[in-house]
Design a protein around this motif. Structure first.
Motif, short mmCIF file in Angstrom:
data_model
loop_
_atom_site.label_atom_id
_atom_site.label_comp_id
_atom_site.label_asym_id
_atom_site.label_seq_id
_atom_site.Cartn_x
_atom_site.Cartn_y
_atom_site.Cartn_z
N ALA A 296 9.61 7.02 -13.39
CA ALA A 296 10.00 6.10 -12.32
C ALA A 296 8.79 5.73 -11.46
CB ALA A 296 11.10 6.72 -11.46
N HIS A 297 7.95 6.71 -11.17
CA HIS A 297 6.74 6.45 -10.38
C HIS A 297 5.73 5.61 -11.17
CE1 HIS A 297 8.34 9.71 -7.83
NE2 HIS A 297 7.76 8.99 -6.89
N LEU A 298 5.62 5.87 -12.46
CA LEU A 298 4.73 5.07 -13.31
C LEU A 298 5.18 3.61 -13.31
CD1 LEU A 298 2.43 4.73 -15.34
CD2 LEU A 298 4.01 5.55 -17.13
N LEU A 299 6.46 3.37 -13.47
CA LEU A 299 6.98 2.00 -13.44
C LEU A 299 6.73 1.34 -12.08
CD1 LEU A 299 10.28 2.52 -15.42
CD2 LEU A 299 8.33 1.10 -16.13
N ALA A 300 6.91 2.08 -11.01
CA ALA A 300 6.65 1.53 -9.68
C ALA A 300 5.17 1.19 -9.51
CB ALA A 300 7.10 2.52 -8.60
N LEU A 301 4.30 2.04 -10.04
CA LEU A 301 2.86 1.78 -9.98
C LEU A 301 2.50 0.51 -10.76
CD1 LEU A 301 0.07 2.80 -9.01
CD2 LEU A 301 -0.06 4.06 -11.17
N ILE A 302 3.06 0.37 -11.95
CA ILE A 302 2.80 -0.83 -12.77
C ILE A 302 3.30 -2.08 -12.05
CG2 ILE A 302 3.34 -2.00 -14.93
CD1 ILE A 302 3.60 0.89 -16.17
N ALA A 303 4.48 -2.01 -11.49
CA ALA A 303 5.03 -3.17 -10.77
C ALA A 303 4.18 -3.51 -9.55
CB ALA A 303 6.47 -2.90 -10.35
N THR A 304 3.71 -2.50 -8.86
CA THR A 304 2.91 -2.72 -7.64
C THR A 304 1.56 -3.34 -7.97
OG1 THR A 304 4.02 -0.86 -6.56
CG2 THR A 304 1.98 -1.64 -5.57
N ILE A 305 0.87 -2.84 -9.00
CA ILE A 305 -0.43 -3.42 -9.33
C ILE A 305 -0.25 -4.84 -9.83
CG2 ILE A 305 -0.63 -2.49 -11.68
CD1 ILE A 305 -3.49 -3.09 -9.10
N ARG B 237 0.83 -1.21 0.00
CA ARG B 237 0.00 0.00 0.00
C ARG B 237 0.87 1.26 0.00
NH1 ARG B 237 -4.77 -1.50 4.35
NH2 ARG B 237 -6.20 -2.41 2.83
N THR B 238 1.92 1.24 0.77
CA THR B 238 2.82 2.40 0.86
C THR B 238 3.50 2.66 -0.48
OG1 THR B 238 3.17 2.04 3.22
CG2 THR B 238 4.85 3.34 2.05
N VAL B 239 4.00 1.60 -1.12
CA VAL B 239 4.64 1.76 -2.42
C VAL B 239 3.63 2.29 -3.45
CG1 VAL B 239 5.77 0.56 -4.34
CG2 VAL B 239 6.43 0.04 -2.00
N GLY B 240 2.45 1.70 -3.47
CA GLY B 240 1.42 2.14 -4.42
C GLY B 240 1.03 3.59 -4.22
N ALA C 278 3.46 -3.55 -21.82
CA ALA C 278 4.79 -4.12 -22.03
C ALA C 278 5.38 -4.67 -20.73
CB ALA C 278 5.72 -3.06 -22.63
N VAL C 279 5.20 -3.95 -19.63
CA VAL C 279 5.73 -4.40 -18.34
C VAL C 279 4.92 -5.59 -17.82
CG1 VAL C 279 6.10 -3.75 -15.93
CG2 VAL C 279 6.72 -2.15 -17.76
N THR C 280 3.62 -5.55 -18.00
CA THR C 280 2.74 -6.60 -17.47
C THR C 280 2.92 -7.91 -18.21
OG1 THR C 280 1.13 -4.97 -16.73
CG2 THR C 280 0.32 -7.22 -17.04
N VAL C 281 3.01 -7.86 -19.52
CA VAL C 281 3.05 -9.07 -20.32
C VAL C 281 4.47 -9.55 -20.59
CG1 VAL C 281 2.32 -10.09 -22.52
CG2 VAL C 281 0.84 -8.45 -21.35
N LEU C 282 5.41 -8.66 -20.77
CA LEU C 282 6.80 -9.00 -21.07
C LEU C 282 6.90 -10.06 -22.17
CD1 LEU C 282 8.43 -9.00 -17.52
CD2 LEU C 282 8.71 -7.28 -19.31
#
Length: 148
Positions: A120-129, A17-20, A93-97
């Motif tokens: 950087a924040h967008l990538l962190a959001l994608i990784a978190t979800i 939750r904190t990262v998101g 692209a990040v989700t499916v790789l």
């Protein structure tokens, strides 16, 4: 469908939750953050996260047209602006790789629409979800569940 388990360590839940939350704040666009999270959740077939983030998107004022066409955003014409399209392409692209990595052209397109810190924040959001999606799908947490 019933959950396999609702067990999740409170420290793990809190950390995610904190990262998101930090990623959303750093991105600075709550509506876009919800579109990104919905698209990843569609790709990952996470009903729990879809249910949650569709509601949050509506609260943020995301149009019903965008929500209706999100699964076909590439074909939706000008419903999505260039910045949204770049974010959604990066999300996919990040989700499916598919190729085992994020293609340079997808990353470079996103970089033209987002400052380095935003990206950087967008990538962190994608990784978190994606992490949330995998946790919910693996445990079969149903949409609307209050125990997770």
């Amino acid at each position: 469908m019933t959950a396999r388990t609702t067990q999740l360590d409170d420290r793990v839940r809190s950390a995610l939750r904190t990262v998101g939350a930090a990623a959303k704040r750093g991105l600075g666009d709550a509506g876009l953050a919800e579109l990104v999270q919905i698209r990843a959740s569609q790709l990952n077939h996470c009903a729990f996260c879809l249910d949650m983030h569709l509601g949050l998107a509506r609260q943020q004022g995301v149009s019903e047209q965008k929500l209706d066409l999100l699964a076909a955003w590439e074909e939706a014409g000008e419903v999505f602006d260039a910045r949204e399209r770049a974010a959604l392409a990066l999300t996919e692209a990040v989700t499916v790789l598919t190729e085992g990595f994020v293609p340079d052209e997808v990353y470079e397109q996103a970089a033209t629409h987002f400052a380095e810190a935003e990206l950087a924040h967008l990538l962190a959001l994608i990784a978190t979800i994606n992490t949330w999606n995998r946790l919910m799908v693996a445990r079969r947490i149903p949409a609307g569940s209050t125990e997770w």
